[in-house]
Write a protein that holds these residues in place. Sequence first.
Motif, mmCIF file in Angstrom:
data_model
loop_
_atom_site.group_PDB
_atom_site.id
_atom_site.type_symbol
_atom_site.label_atom_id
_atom_site.label_comp_id
_atom_site.label_asym_id
_atom_site.label_seq_id
_atom_site.Cartn_x
_atom_site.Cartn_y
_atom_site.Cartn_z
ATOM 1 N N GLN A 1 5.009 20.409 20.654
ATOM 2 C CA GLN A 1 5.185 19.213 20.602
ATOM 3 C C GLN A 1 4.730 18.673 19.109
ATOM 4 O OE1 GLN A 1 6.084 17.213 23.302
ATOM 5 N NE2 GLN A 1 5.339 15.067 22.147
ATOM 6 N N VAL A 2 5.692 17.826 18.658
ATOM 7 C CA VAL A 2 5.534 17.335 17.314
ATOM 8 C C VAL A 2 4.300 16.284 17.500
ATOM 9 C CG1 VAL A 2 6.497 15.694 15.507
ATOM 10 C CG2 VAL A 2 7.995 17.495 16.647
ATOM 11 N N GLN A 3 3.547 16.228 16.359
ATOM 12 C CA GLN A 3 2.637 15.397 16.087
ATOM 13 C C GLN A 3 2.695 14.571 14.771
ATOM 14 O OE1 GLN A 3 -1.111 17.236 16.549
ATOM 15 N NE2 GLN A 3 -1.435 16.964 18.966
ATOM 16 N N LEU A 4 2.539 13.099 15.018
ATOM 17 C CA LEU A 4 2.717 12.446 13.600
ATOM 18 C C LEU A 4 1.205 11.872 13.371
ATOM 19 C CD1 LEU A 4 6.288 10.792 14.432
ATOM 20 C CD2 LEU A 4 5.597 12.825 12.887
ATOM 21 N N VAL A 5 0.885 12.097 12.256
ATOM 22 C CA VAL A 5 -0.535 11.279 11.921
ATOM 23 C C VAL A 5 -0.338 10.344 10.525
ATOM 24 C CG1 VAL A 5 -2.929 11.838 11.147
ATOM 25 C CG2 VAL A 5 -1.692 13.340 13.016
ATOM 26 N N GLU A 6 -0.590 9.260 11.049
ATOM 27 C CA GLU A 6 -0.495 8.359 9.541
ATOM 28 C C GLU A 6 -1.826 8.024 8.955
ATOM 29 O OE1 GLU A 6 2.366 6.355 13.240
ATOM 30 O OE2 GLU A 6 0.576 7.331 12.914
ATOM 31 N N SER A 7 -1.639 7.528 7.864
ATOM 32 C CA SER A 7 -3.018 7.146 7.010
ATOM 33 C C SER A 7 -2.570 6.260 6.193
ATOM 34 C CB SER A 7 -3.712 8.570 6.679
ATOM 35 O OG SER A 7 -2.853 9.331 5.496
ATOM 36 N N GLY A 8 -3.716 5.533 5.539
ATOM 37 C CA GLY A 8 -3.383 4.686 4.235
ATOM 38 C C GLY A 8 -3.661 3.080 4.550
ATOM 39 N N GLY A 9 -3.544 2.907 5.828
ATOM 40 C CA GLY A 9 -3.535 1.536 6.215
ATOM 41 C C GLY A 9 -5.127 0.899 6.076
ATOM 42 N N ARG A 10 -4.832 -0.403 5.494
ATOM 43 C CA ARG A 10 -6.301 -0.990 5.182
ATOM 44 C C ARG A 10 -6.205 -2.384 4.866
ATOM 45 N NH1 ARG A 10 -7.240 -1.868 -0.338
ATOM 46 N NH2 ARG A 10 -5.788 -0.478 -1.794
ATOM 47 N N LEU A 11 -7.318 -3.097 4.599
ATOM 48 C CA LEU A 11 -7.315 -4.502 4.281
ATOM 49 C C LEU A 11 -6.905 -4.515 2.756
ATOM 50 C CD1 LEU A 11 -7.847 -7.351 4.565
ATOM 51 C CD2 LEU A 11 -10.129 -7.068 4.185
ATOM 52 N N VAL A 12 -5.791 -5.514 2.233
ATOM 53 C CA VAL A 12 -5.492 -5.610 1.004
ATOM 54 C C VAL A 12 -5.047 -6.935 0.702
ATOM 55 C CG1 VAL A 12 -3.139 -5.122 1.398
ATOM 56 C CG2 VAL A 12 -3.979 -4.758 -0.893
ATOM 57 N N GLN A 13 -5.300 -7.444 -0.424
ATOM 58 C CA GLN A 13 -5.110 -8.957 -0.726
ATOM 59 C C GLN A 13 -3.587 -9.095 -0.823
ATOM 60 O OE1 GLN A 13 -7.777 -10.107 -4.242
ATOM 61 N NE2 GLN A 13 -9.049 -11.010 -2.902
ATOM 62 N N ALA A 14 -3.244 -10.232 -0.880
ATOM 63 C CA ALA A 14 -1.638 -10.602 -1.097
ATOM 64 C C ALA A 14 -1.129 -10.070 -2.407
ATOM 65 C CB ALA A 14 -1.450 -11.919 -0.884
ATOM 66 N N GLY A 15 -0.043 -9.797 -2.774
ATOM 67 C CA GLY A 15 0.305 -9.206 -4.026
ATOM 68 C C GLY A 15 -0.228 -7.766 -4.499
ATOM 69 N N GLY A 16 -1.110 -7.227 -3.429
ATOM 70 C CA GLY A 16 -1.332 -5.835 -3.768
ATOM 71 C C GLY A 16 -0.668 -4.881 -3.106
ATOM 72 N N SER A 17 -0.907 -3.538 -3.485
ATOM 73 C CA SER A 17 -0.137 -2.547 -3.039
ATOM 74 C C SER A 17 -0.729 -1.529 -2.245
ATOM 75 C CB SER A 17 0.469 -1.577 -4.241
ATOM 76 O OG SER A 17 1.307 -2.418 -5.087
ATOM 77 N N LEU A 18 0.037 -0.827 -1.238
ATOM 78 C CA LEU A 18 -0.656 0.359 -0.412
ATOM 79 C C LEU A 18 0.361 1.493 -0.398
ATOM 80 C CD1 LEU A 18 -2.061 -1.502 2.718
ATOM 81 C CD2 LEU A 18 -3.317 -0.144 0.993
ATOM 82 N N ARG A 19 -0.187 2.616 -0.176
ATOM 83 C CA ARG A 19 0.942 3.978 0.054
ATOM 84 C C ARG A 19 0.309 4.225 1.619
ATOM 85 N NH1 ARG A 19 2.388 9.456 -2.710
ATOM 86 N NH2 ARG A 19 0.225 10.254 -1.968
#
Length: 119
Positions: A1-19
Amino acid sequence: QVQLVESGGRLVQAGGSLRLSCVASDGTFSSYAMGWFRRAPGKEREFVASISWDGGITYYADSAKGRFTISGDNAKNTVYLQMNSLKPEDTAVYYCVLGSSMTTLTDYWGQGTQVTVSS
């Protein structure tokens, strides 16, 4: 069974960046496609971006074009979503998906990672 695990989400200000990152495990991958969907509060889930297994084909929702970049690392079974110039309307739970092709992208879903963009 394939498992997908995401990471990297958080609170950021408008105009900012996330990966965001998503690691796929417990599966045998030959050719496949991966991508990202999101669900904003009170809205339907929507497609964000997708990438073929070799990285040669990418698709973006209009809302993501010019700001988001999807990329992959086959050796790590990982897909990334670089998000720049974030807007409050990008606030959503972002879900990683994996499928057998670009047209059958949603065989598997991750649990989601929360991205919140403050104004």
